[in-house]
Design a protein around this motif. Structure first.
Motif, mmCIF file in Angstrom:
data_model
loop_
_atom_site.group_PDB
_atom_site.id
_atom_site.type_symbol
_atom_site.label_atom_id
_atom_site.label_comp_id
_atom_site.label_asym_id
_atom_site.label_seq_id
_atom_site.Cartn_x
_atom_site.Cartn_y
_atom_site.Cartn_z
ATOM 1 N N LEU A 124 12.373 -3.504 -12.470
ATOM 2 C CA LEU A 124 13.483 -2.896 -11.718
ATOM 3 C C LEU A 124 13.594 -3.569 -10.350
ATOM 4 O O LEU A 124 12.576 -3.773 -9.667
ATOM 5 N N PHE A 125 14.827 -3.879 -9.942
ATOM 6 C CA PHE A 125 15.061 -4.485 -8.625
ATOM 7 C C PHE A 125 14.678 -3.479 -7.539
ATOM 8 O O PHE A 125 15.068 -2.301 -7.599
ATOM 9 N N VAL A 126 13.940 -3.934 -6.532
ATOM 10 C CA VAL A 126 13.361 -3.023 -5.539
ATOM 11 C C VAL A 126 14.423 -2.190 -4.812
ATOM 12 O O VAL A 126 14.193 -1.019 -4.484
ATOM 13 N N CYS A 157 7.705 5.114 -11.163
ATOM 14 C CA CYS A 157 8.614 3.979 -11.368
ATOM 15 C C CYS A 157 7.926 2.842 -12.123
ATOM 16 O O CYS A 157 6.707 2.689 -12.079
ATOM 17 N N SER A 158 8.751 2.041 -12.775
ATOM 18 C CA SER A 158 8.259 0.847 -13.478
ATOM 19 C C SER A 158 8.025 -0.284 -12.474
ATOM 20 O O SER A 158 8.184 -0.099 -11.270
ATOM 21 N N ASN A 159 7.675 -1.477 -12.980
ATOM 22 C CA ASN A 159 7.387 -2.621 -12.103
ATOM 23 C C ASN A 159 8.608 -3.012 -11.273
ATOM 24 O O ASN A 159 9.687 -3.211 -11.828
ATOM 25 N N ASN A 160 8.405 -3.162 -9.975
ATOM 26 C CA ASN A 160 9.486 -3.605 -9.079
ATOM 27 C C ASN A 160 9.415 -5.111 -8.869
ATOM 28 O O ASN A 160 8.343 -5.721 -8.962
ATOM 29 N N TYR A 161 10.567 -5.690 -8.529
ATOM 30 C CA TYR A 161 10.592 -7.089 -8.090
ATOM 31 C C TYR A 161 11.696 -7.225 -7.044
ATOM 32 O O TYR A 161 12.579 -6.365 -6.946
ATOM 33 N N GLY A 162 11.640 -8.311 -6.264
ATOM 34 C CA GLY A 162 12.681 -8.538 -5.265
ATOM 35 C C GLY A 162 12.101 -9.154 -4.003
ATOM 36 O O GLY A 162 10.920 -9.526 -3.965
#
Ligand code: NAD
Ligand code: TYD
Length: 358
Positions: free
Chosen positions: A233-235, A193-198
């Motif tokens: 990407l949103f977690v 997966c790419s970088n997550n944020y949230g």
């Protein structure tokens, strides 16, 4: 797959793991979810207070580098599946302390593979029988290295070219997972997966670190010229993809997960400053003045960009949120959860921050 399964989720007290645990505990009341976590600086049971009393949830405090303990856990529970997220996950920490990453990410993963292979008696069974079980390894796009040509994306077939101790340790663990599939027919699946944020993101990573610093009027440390590109990407969308792949992905396959959402760091920090000024009722332009360019990260990868078409076409997954909406929700969560932020930034975090940035 069984409708009443027992699933081991490792690293469930961390950022992504806590969202995966919550999704599985609430969506599948017939499943038993066992969350195994060492509770390192990044693991926080406060992330799971809303579901900790659910009858289908159990927490086990332990370390995946301890092979004897891991074997005993597989004897205590008859696991039908494993979703493996436990890892050391921060690139900057891997630069200062690479061996911790070798231990947890490589040895820890190998211990889990061995325990699953023994418990599921893989080499003795036909691949079909093994297919009733599932070992899901959660990995990262960073194993593919960095991109320079703007038309290029990471595909599942892209050769591995890890460049940091973190990505090298994750790449190594991915290779072990595939080796157990080929050699012992362990029924594995991998996602990158790419970088997550949230919500619940530990504030050593770019987005929560900037939110925390803006809240406290502290400098915003942008590495180098801020030209590096990440795909965000949103977690909760990552957790939804994990759910889909765990249940419907094919054994031995890799699925890339990403939102086709690339941002240069400096542009992202500008957008965050704008959202924070609005939310904090500060005049527009206040937070941008905090931006400070600092020494670049050693070996800093230029650009990551995931092609998630295989996952979208084969399993019908797609991201649910636009970036600006997800970022606004994230900012709102941090503003509403100042106590969480305060708790995780006391003690060791202060020492880490001073060492990194002062
Ligand atoms: P995190 O650092 O927030 O959480 C990691 C969790 O693992 C923590 O709860 C920690 O206590 C636990 N842990 C660490 N060492 C352990 C050990 N030896 N034994 C048991 N538990 C241990 O990480 P995250 O951002 O939630 O990432 C989870 C997984 O997803 C990792 O495997 C990471 O490589 C992968 N990933 C992360 C991202 C991202 O953007 N954060 C993107 C793609 C993939
Ligand atoms: P990070 O959140 O550490 O994720 P990763 O390195 O795994 O992609 O960093 C995201 C990007 O932000 C990366 O290019 C490094 C940069 N960065 C900064 O500019 N300043 C910071 O203080 C941090 C933590 C990261």
């Amino acid at each position: 797959m069984e409708s009443n399964q027992t699933i081991l989720i490792t690293g469930g007290a961390g950022f992504i793991g806590s969202h995966v645990v919550r999704l599985f505990v609430t969506k599948y009341p017939n499943y038993q979810i066992v969350n195994l976590d060492k509770l390192t600086y990044a693991g926080n049971l406060e992330n799971l207070t809303d579901i900790e009393k659910s009858p289908n949830y159990t927490f086990e405090h332990g370390d995946i580098t301890d092979a004897i303990y891991i074997d005993s856990l597989f004897k205590k529970y008859d696991f039908d599946g494993v979703i493996h997220l436990a890892a050391e996950s921060h690139v900057d920490r891997s630069i200062t302390n690479p061996m911790e990453f070798v231990m947890t990410n490589v040895i820890g993963t190998a211990n889990l593979l061995n325990a699953a292979k023994t418990a599921w008696d893989c080499s003795m069974k036909t691949p079909d029988r093994n297919g009733e079980k599932r070992f899901y390894h959660v990995s990262t796009d960073e194993v593919y290295g960095e991109l320079h040509n703007p038309d290029e994306f990471f595909l599942e077939t892209t050769s591995y070219d890890p460049r940091s101790p973190y990505s090298a340790s994750k790449a190594s663990s991915d290779h072990f997972v595939r080796a157990y599939y080929n050699t012992y027919k362990l029924p594995v699946v991998i996602s990158n997966c790419s970088n997550n944020y949230g919500p619940n993101h530990f504030p050593e990573k770019l987005i929560p670190l900037m939110i925390n610093n803006i809240m406290h009027n502290r400098p915003l440390p942008v590495y180098g010229k801020g030209e590096n590109v990440r795909d965000w990407l949103f977690v909760k969308d990552h957790a939804r993809a994990i759910d889909e792949i765990y249940h419907n992905g094919r054994n031995g396959e890799t699925y890339n997960i990403g939102g086709f959402n690339e941002w240069k760091n400096i542009d992202l920090v500008h957008l965050l400053c704008k959202i924070m000024d609005e939310k904090l009722d500060r005049p527009e332009g206040t937070s941008v003045k905090l931006i400070t360019y600092v020494t670049d990260r050693a070996g800093h990868d230029l650009r990551y960009a995931i092609d998630a078409n295989k996952l979208m076409k084969e399993l019908g997954w797609e991201p649910s949120l636009q970036f600006e909406e997800g970022l606004t929700q994230t900012v709102e969560w941090y503003l509403a959860n100042k106590e969480w932020l305060q708790n995780v930034t006391s003690g060791d975090y202060t020492k880490y921050y001073d060492k990194m940035y002062k």
